[in-house]
Design an enzyme around this catalytic site. Sequence first.
Site, PDB file in Angstrom:
ATOM      1  N   LYS A   2      11.629   8.453  13.299  1.00 23.44           N
ATOM      2  CA  LYS A   2      12.178   8.948  12.039  1.00 23.44           C
ATOM      3  C   LYS A   2      13.515   9.665  12.257  1.00 23.44           C
ATOM      4  O   LYS A   2      14.414   9.596  11.408  1.00 23.44           O
ATOM      5  CB  LYS A   2      11.170   9.874  11.359  1.00 23.44           C
ATOM      6  CG  LYS A   2       9.883   9.163  10.922  1.00 23.44           C
ATOM      7  CD  LYS A   2      10.149   8.020   9.957  1.00 23.44           C
ATOM      8  CE  LYS A   2       8.874   7.391   9.418  1.00 23.44           C
ATOM      9  NZ  LYS A   2       9.133   6.315   8.456  1.00 23.44           N
ATOM     10  N   TYR A   6       6.362   8.997  16.382  1.00 23.37           N
ATOM     11  CA  TYR A   6       6.664   9.000  14.954  1.00 23.37           C
ATOM     12  C   TYR A   6       7.929   9.806  14.677  1.00 23.37           C
ATOM     13  O   TYR A   6       8.843   9.329  14.007  1.00 23.37           O
ATOM     14  CB  TYR A   6       5.478   9.586  14.185  1.00 23.37           C
ATOM     15  CG  TYR A   6       5.610   9.496  12.689  1.00 23.37           C
ATOM     16  CD1 TYR A   6       5.565   8.265  12.042  1.00 23.37           C
ATOM     17  CD2 TYR A   6       5.772  10.637  11.904  1.00 23.37           C
ATOM     18  CE1 TYR A   6       5.684   8.166  10.656  1.00 23.37           C
ATOM     19  CE2 TYR A   6       5.887  10.553  10.525  1.00 23.37           C
ATOM     20  CZ  TYR A   6       5.844   9.314   9.906  1.00 23.37           C
ATOM     21  OH  TYR A   6       5.969   9.222   8.534  1.00 23.37           O
ATOM     22  N   SER A  56       0.833  -1.204   0.000  1.00 22.50           N
ATOM     23  CA  SER A  56       0.000   0.000   0.000  1.00 22.50           C
ATOM     24  C   SER A  56       0.866   1.251   0.000  1.00 22.50           C
ATOM     25  O   SER A  56       2.083   1.183   0.225  1.00 22.50           O
ATOM     26  CB  SER A  56      -0.925   0.018   1.237  1.00 22.50           C
ATOM     27  OG  SER A  56      -0.155   0.067   2.427  1.00 22.50           O
ATOM     28  N   SER A  60      10.945  11.012   7.032  1.00 26.91           N
ATOM     29  CA  SER A  60       9.867  11.997   7.004  1.00 26.91           C
ATOM     30  C   SER A  60      10.467  13.360   7.315  1.00 26.91           C
ATOM     31  O   SER A  60      11.541  13.450   7.929  1.00 26.91           O
ATOM     32  CB  SER A  60       8.817  11.639   8.063  1.00 26.91           C
ATOM     33  OG  SER A  60       7.897  12.700   8.251  1.00 26.91           O
TER      34      SER A  60
END
Length: 272
Positions: free
Chosen positions: A157, A153, A13, A140
């Site tokens: 990262k 998150y 995905s 990110s």
Amino acid sequence: MQNKVVIITGAASGIGLALTRAFADQGACLCLADKSAEGLNSVEQELMQRYASIQVLSLCTDVSKEADCKALIDACVSRFGCIDILINNAGISMRALFKDLELDVIKKLMDTNFWGTVYCTKYALPYLLAHKGTVAGITSVSGFKGLPARTGYSASKFAMKGFLETLRIEHLYDGLHVMIIAPGFTASNIRHTALTADGSPQGETPRNEGKMMSAEAVAKHIIKGIRKRKKQIVLTLQGKALVWIDKFFPGFVDRMEFKVMSREPDSPFKKP
């Protein structure tokens, strides 16, 4: 990319799926990994129908488990004999204030985003070195600048970025290409599956996906970066501006981030 052996994690995905299709278009041999066996089967069937001579191996893989990552690399080498490109794409996100967050949520993000990258890279490294190949990590913009309500998150990262930068320096003269890709907000399913404070999936995304860079556009940038052996790619005008301005005006960026993110629908925090 003709006949290059490419491993893509999180291939069923989002950016991973877009990369899978883009590499298939260029005749690569694909080794696809994802937690979703159903998703992998769907992707493999699509590729087999679309390309008569494509070589593809898919393996249900939980990258947070070291044994799964080793099995992935072993299976790829057993099938194709080598590895040219490893793209560490598998990842999960979150959305909650740290004060409300169950610590197990951060552990889940670190296990998938950071340790998944470490495990796959560790076992693939000898083969990548032998072919002067590429290891890429989809980090990110929040790996350059902390993003409010995304402590786990951003932490994962940042950790990925530090790991990959160090790996690059260690192999500066070995021919290994290490590339860090930092997309800004991208239209993918990552926000739908983002974890909330108690670890349950968020479900509906709070952001307008239609105004974001598409996963297909991100995939094109990644393949171009691999061809040119770029060290780092920061995507979207907003993302590039944030990273650049933060170098000189970090306090201003802090305030702007708070202002923008507090305006998200159902934001976990509000401007006083």
